[in-house]
Every structure is written in structure tokens, then in C-alpha cells.
Design a protein around this motif. Structure first.
Motif, PDB file in Angstrom:
ATOM      1  N   PRO A  47       0.826  -1.205   0.000  1.00  0.00           N
ATOM      2  CA  PRO A  47       0.000   0.000   0.000  1.00  0.00           C
ATOM      3  C   PRO A  47       0.864   1.260   0.000  1.00  0.00           C
ATOM      4  O   PRO A  47       2.063   1.213   0.298  1.00  0.00           O
ATOM      5  CB  PRO A  47      -0.782  -0.104   1.323  1.00  0.00           C
ATOM      6  CG  PRO A  47      -0.529  -1.472   1.850  1.00  0.00           C
ATOM      7  CD  PRO A  47       0.771  -1.917   1.286  1.00  0.00           C
ATOM      8  N   PRO A  48       0.272   2.404  -0.315  1.00  0.00           N
ATOM      9  CA  PRO A  48       1.014   3.671  -0.216  1.00  0.00           C
ATOM     10  C   PRO A  48       1.546   3.882   1.202  1.00  0.00           C
ATOM     11  O   PRO A  48       0.877   3.569   2.184  1.00  0.00           O
ATOM     12  CB  PRO A  48      -0.045   4.723  -0.569  1.00  0.00           C
ATOM     13  CG  PRO A  48      -1.077   3.985  -1.369  1.00  0.00           C
ATOM     14  CD  PRO A  48      -1.113   2.602  -0.811  1.00  0.00           C
ATOM     15  N   THR A  62       3.950  -0.297  -5.537  1.00  0.00           N
ATOM     16  CA  THR A  62       2.965   0.357  -4.686  1.00  0.00           C
ATOM     17  C   THR A  62       1.667   0.453  -5.460  1.00  0.00           C
ATOM     18  O   THR A  62       1.640   0.958  -6.594  1.00  0.00           O
ATOM     19  CB  THR A  62       3.432   1.763  -4.281  1.00  0.00           C
ATOM     20  OG1 THR A  62       4.656   1.649  -3.553  1.00  0.00           O
ATOM     21  CG2 THR A  62       2.394   2.457  -3.410  1.00  0.00           C
ATOM     22  N   GLY A  64      -2.899   0.877  -5.293  1.00  0.00           N
ATOM     23  CA  GLY A  64      -4.121   1.193  -4.581  1.00  0.00           C
ATOM     24  C   GLY A  64      -4.108   2.516  -3.866  1.00  0.00           C
ATOM     25  O   GLY A  64      -3.096   3.224  -3.813  1.00  0.00           O
ATOM     26  N   THR A  65      -5.259   2.818  -3.276  1.00  0.00           N
ATOM     27  CA  THR A  65      -5.434   4.060  -2.526  1.00  0.00           C
ATOM     28  C   THR A  65      -5.984   3.807  -1.128  1.00  0.00           C
ATOM     29  O   THR A  65      -6.085   4.736  -0.337  1.00  0.00           O
ATOM     30  CB  THR A  65      -6.412   4.989  -3.268  1.00  0.00           C
ATOM     31  OG1 THR A  65      -7.671   4.319  -3.439  1.00  0.00           O
ATOM     32  CG2 THR A  65      -5.863   5.372  -4.641  1.00  0.00           C
ATOM     33  N   ARG A  66      -6.346   2.567  -0.847  1.00  0.00           N
ATOM     34  CA  ARG A  66      -6.980   2.241   0.431  1.00  0.00           C
ATOM     35  C   ARG A  66      -5.948   1.835   1.469  1.00  0.00           C
ATOM     36  O   ARG A  66      -4.759   1.798   1.188  1.00  0.00           O
ATOM     37  CB  ARG A  66      -8.022   1.127   0.228  1.00  0.00           C
ATOM     38  CG  ARG A  66      -9.166   1.529  -0.702  1.00  0.00           C
ATOM     39  CD  ARG A  66      -9.986   0.336  -1.136  1.00  0.00           C
ATOM     40  NE  ARG A  66     -11.089   0.712  -2.008  1.00  0.00           N
ATOM     41  CZ  ARG A  66     -10.973   0.926  -3.319  1.00  0.00           C
ATOM     42  NH1 ARG A  66      -9.779   0.798  -3.909  1.00  0.00           N
ATOM     43  NH2 ARG A  66     -12.009   1.266  -4.043  1.00  0.00           N
ATOM     44  N   ALA A  67      -6.436   1.497   2.658  1.00  0.00           N
ATOM     45  CA  ALA A  67      -5.559   1.051   3.743  1.00  0.00           C
ATOM     46  C   ALA A  67      -6.235  -0.091   4.488  1.00  0.00           C
ATOM     47  O   ALA A  67      -7.432  -0.341   4.327  1.00  0.00           O
ATOM     48  CB  ALA A  67      -5.251   2.206   4.706  1.00  0.00           C
ATOM     49  N   TRP A  71      -7.720  -2.388   1.761  1.00  0.00           N
ATOM     50  CA  TRP A  71      -6.670  -2.568   0.751  1.00  0.00           C
ATOM     51  C   TRP A  71      -6.534  -4.036   0.407  1.00  0.00           C
ATOM     52  O   TRP A  71      -6.431  -4.395  -0.768  1.00  0.00           O
ATOM     53  CB  TRP A  71      -5.347  -2.018   1.283  1.00  0.00           C
ATOM     54  CG  TRP A  71      -4.228  -2.101   0.281  1.00  0.00           C
ATOM     55  CD1 TRP A  71      -3.916  -1.172  -0.678  1.00  0.00           C
ATOM     56  CD2 TRP A  71      -3.278  -3.167   0.129  1.00  0.00           C
ATOM     57  NE1 TRP A  71      -2.836  -1.604  -1.422  1.00  0.00           N
ATOM     58  CE2 TRP A  71      -2.420  -2.817  -0.948  1.00  0.00           C
ATOM     59  CE3 TRP A  71      -3.062  -4.373   0.785  1.00  0.00           C
ATOM     60  CZ2 TRP A  71      -1.383  -3.643  -1.371  1.00  0.00           C
ATOM     61  CZ3 TRP A  71      -2.029  -5.203   0.373  1.00  0.00           C
ATOM     62  CH2 TRP A  71      -1.200  -4.832  -0.699  1.00  0.00           C
ATOM     63  N   ASP A  75      -7.904  -3.520  -3.349  1.00  0.00           N
ATOM     64  CA  ASP A  75      -6.740  -3.167  -4.174  1.00  0.00           C
ATOM     65  C   ASP A  75      -5.826  -4.375  -4.405  1.00  0.00           C
ATOM     66  O   ASP A  75      -5.465  -4.683  -5.544  1.00  0.00           O
ATOM     67  CB  ASP A  75      -5.948  -2.039  -3.505  1.00  0.00           C
ATOM     68  CG  ASP A  75      -6.749  -0.748  -3.396  1.00  0.00           C
ATOM     69  OD1 ASP A  75      -7.562  -0.488  -4.296  1.00  0.00           O
ATOM     70  OD2 ASP A  75      -6.553  -0.013  -2.419  1.00  0.00           O
TER      71      ASP A  75
END
Length: 360
Positions: A47-48, A62, A64-67, A71, A75
Motif C-alpha cells: 500500500p502507499p 505500490t 491502490g489508494t486504500r488502507a 486494501w 486493491d
């Protein structure tokens, strides 16, 4: 063989046993990839904001945008659907069948009182869904039996890929002993997050039985009440030192200079600290939790997790070991025991499991 996509969400989490496992398995897979020993291309998806691993042969992306779990389930699931998913840290996307997921223990099912209610509810449901869809792996024969008992999966279908300890066979930072105001052979050591399951309370009661000033107890780890709740500790007293989290070189040095590592856990799926202690010539006083006995074999001295009187007697034996004969005996046994485990061997087991999962 399709590509294998490693779930890198563990790189956004604090490092405890599960995250250590994931990090060391990925590092070992990277070495195998460099030797041409893997039958597929491996890619680490993160993830980011995830921290980086110094990989030379496995690509890191890296995505996606979720956590968090979102994620995992959206993602990562979308990206990993083009190959085989390898999830090393307890969770994975429930939508994928071509997947190997490492569930380290059945602690949520066996000891829900050690976790917050939301954590228990989330992981109980997630574990059951993953057991129906994915190929399950774990870290010990004990955990294999436990998971087979609480999940819809047969023990014979669960892969066992244990922990290793090579990561702590490193140059020690010997200065940490003086920085903490300690002397060689003047203390016992515990290692792990200070949660109720880690059972620091029994070590404190044993320390009190020895009497003030007889020895110090250095408890390395973090307290995370938001997840685990109160550790239920008695009054720590002046002989307890809480240095917080330390790096690997500092931990190695503390192990080498301690009388012994005390590992009093109530429940473990494996328990890495005893292996780390063996790798650093440190005797181990361990609870009789079944996974711990499986890992330590004849190399540790044991006490029941609630029996502070027996633990105090074991501690006193090391305090009275003036010629070092007891320590030398336990160190030799520990060296032989730790040689039975390796991250490389377990990485190869999981790589073979990915080959099997690819055909699902």
C-alpha cells in the motif's frame, strides 16, 4: 506458472512476530529468486506509505489508494487475481482461490479475552472465510492442529512453514548494556509486546520472590492497549526495566549478556524469541505452552505459565551458577536446537505451496 503476488500490507504495521515472519520470508524468497530457484516471478505489492525492504530480485510495486483490510480485499485482491496470492501475515482477500495464506495461530478463537472485541469478530469471520477459499499455512504442528480444530480445514491440508532465527545472528550493539545501566550477568530478559498473553506478570512475581536487588528484569517490547487491552501487570517494583522497543543489534547484545531469556507466554503459535536467544548463546526459561515446547525441545528449562515459584527456582539456579557449567550446557543445547530451523527452508516450503495453489 503464473506470477506470485506477495501481500505487503505487513510493511505498514509495527514489527512484532507476525511482521518479522513476513519480512524474513520475503527476504529469503528474494535470495532464492536470485539463485534461479523459484519457478515463477515474484512481485511484492504494498500500500502507499509502506516501508521498503532491500530486495534485489523481487520487484516491489505500490498499488491502490486504500488502507487496512480494505486494501487487502479490494486493491490487493484485484492486482493479485492475475496470479497466485501469497499472504504471510494472518489475513488475505476472501475472493481469491489461488492463494496461500499464513494463519500463525488460533489465539483469537482460543483466547478472545486477550484481544479487543472488534478484532476478535473481524478475525474469526475472516479466518473461516479464508479457510474455505485459500490454501492455509501455519508455523508449527501445534498451530496446524489448533487451526484444524477451529476452522473448516483438515490438518493434512495445512502447510507448516516454521520461523527461523538467522536475522538475529548479527553483530551485537554491546554498548546497550551500559546505556541501560546494566552489567553482564546482572539481569534476566523478556522480549515481546507487553500484552496479557505474553504474561509478564508471572515473571514479575518470580522476581519479587528472589528479593529486592537480587537481579533485574529487562522487558523489551511495546504496550498497545488500543488493540490488546490491559496487560494486567502487578506493581513493577524497582528491579524492572522497561526500555521499550530496541533494534535487533541491541536485542542480540542483551541476550548475550543476560542470565537467561524468560518466555512466559500463555499461548503461542510458535514463539520466535527462544530461537533468537539460542542463536545468541542465551539460555531460555520457558512456559509449557505446547508450541513453545515443540520449538524448544530439550534446550529450555520449563515452568507452568502461572507458576512463579518454579520460575523463581529456575532463576535462582542461574544466579548460583558461579562456574558457568549450567549456562554452557544450555547454550550448547540451544545451538543444536536452532540449527533445525531456517527462513530459507520455510520460504522454499511456501514457494512449493504456491505451485500447488496455482492449479486450484
Amino acid at each position: 506458472m503464473p506470477p506470485v503476488f506477495i501481500n505487503g500490507r505487513f510493511l505498514t504495521q509495527p514489527v512484532s512476530g507476525v511482521q518479522r515472519y513476513a519480512q524474513e520470508i520475503v527476504t529469503a524468497l528474494d535470495a532464492l529468486a536470485g539463485e534461479g530457484a523459484l519457478p515463477a516471478r515474484y512481485v511484492l505489492l504494498a500500500p502507499p506509505g509502506a516501508r521498503k525492504l532491500p530486495l534485489r530480485h523481487i520487484e516491489t510495486r505500490t498499488i491502490g489508494t486504500r488502507a487496512g483490510h480494505y486494501w487487502d480485499q479490494v486493491d490487493y485482491a484485484r492486482a493479485a487475481s492475475a496470479g497466485v496470492a501469497l499472504c504471510l501475515a494472518m489475513t488475505g482477500p476472501v475472493a481469491l482461490r489461488r492463494q496461500v495464506v499464513v494463519i500463525h495461530d488460533a489465539a483469537v478463537q482460543r483466547h478472545p479475552e486477550h484481544f479487543s472485541t472488534p478484532y476478535v469478530l473481524a478475525h474469526r469471520g475472516l479466518d473461516r472465510l479464508l479457510a474455505r477459499r485459500a490454501m492455509v499455512a501455519t508455523v508449527s504442528d501445534f498451530s496446524r492442529r489448533e487451526l484444524a480444530d477451529v476452522l473448516p480445514v483438515a490438518a493434512t491440508d495445512i502447510v507448516v512453514a516454521p520461523n527461523g532465527a538467522e536475522h538475529l545472528s548479527i553483530a551485537p550493539d554491546t554498548g546497550v548494556v551500559a546505556r541501560l545501566g546494566l552489567t553482564k550477568g546482572g539481569y534476566f530478559l523478556t522480549l515481546g509486546n507487553l500484552t496479557r498473553n505474553k504474561n509478564l506478570a508471572v515473571a514479575l512475581r518470580a522476581l519479587a520472590r528472589l528479593g529486592p536487588g537480587r537481579a533485574k528484569l529487562v522487558a523489551v517490547g511495546r504496550i498497545d492497549p488500543a488493540v490488546f487491552g490491559s496487560a494486567g501487570l502487578p506493581d513493577p517494583g524497582p528491579d524492572l526495566l522497561l526500555p521499550g522497543r530496541l533494534d535487533d543489534a541491541e536485542v542480540a547484545a542483551l541476550m548475550q549478556a543476560a542470565h537467561a531469556l524468560i518466555f512466559p507466554s500463555i499461548y503461542e503459535g510458535f514463539g520466535i524469541p527462544p530461537l533468537e536467544a539460542f542463536a545468541n548463546g542465551c539460555p531460555v526459561l520457558a512456559s509449557t505452552a505446547r508450541a513453545v515446547v515443540e520449538v524448544c525441545g530439550d534446550a529450555a528449562d520449563y515452568f507452568d505459565w502461572h507458576d512463579d515459584a518454579t520460575l523463581a527456582r529456575l532463576m535462582q539456579r542461574f544466579l548460583d551458577d558461579h562456574d558457568g557449567a549450567l549456562r554452557r550446557n544450555r547454550v550448547a543445547k540451544g545451538r543444536r536446537r536452532v540449527a533445525l530451523f531456517s527462513w530459507r527452508g520455510s520460504a522454499q516450503i511456501l514457494a512449493d505451496a504456491c505451485v500447488t495453489a496455482a492449479a486450484r
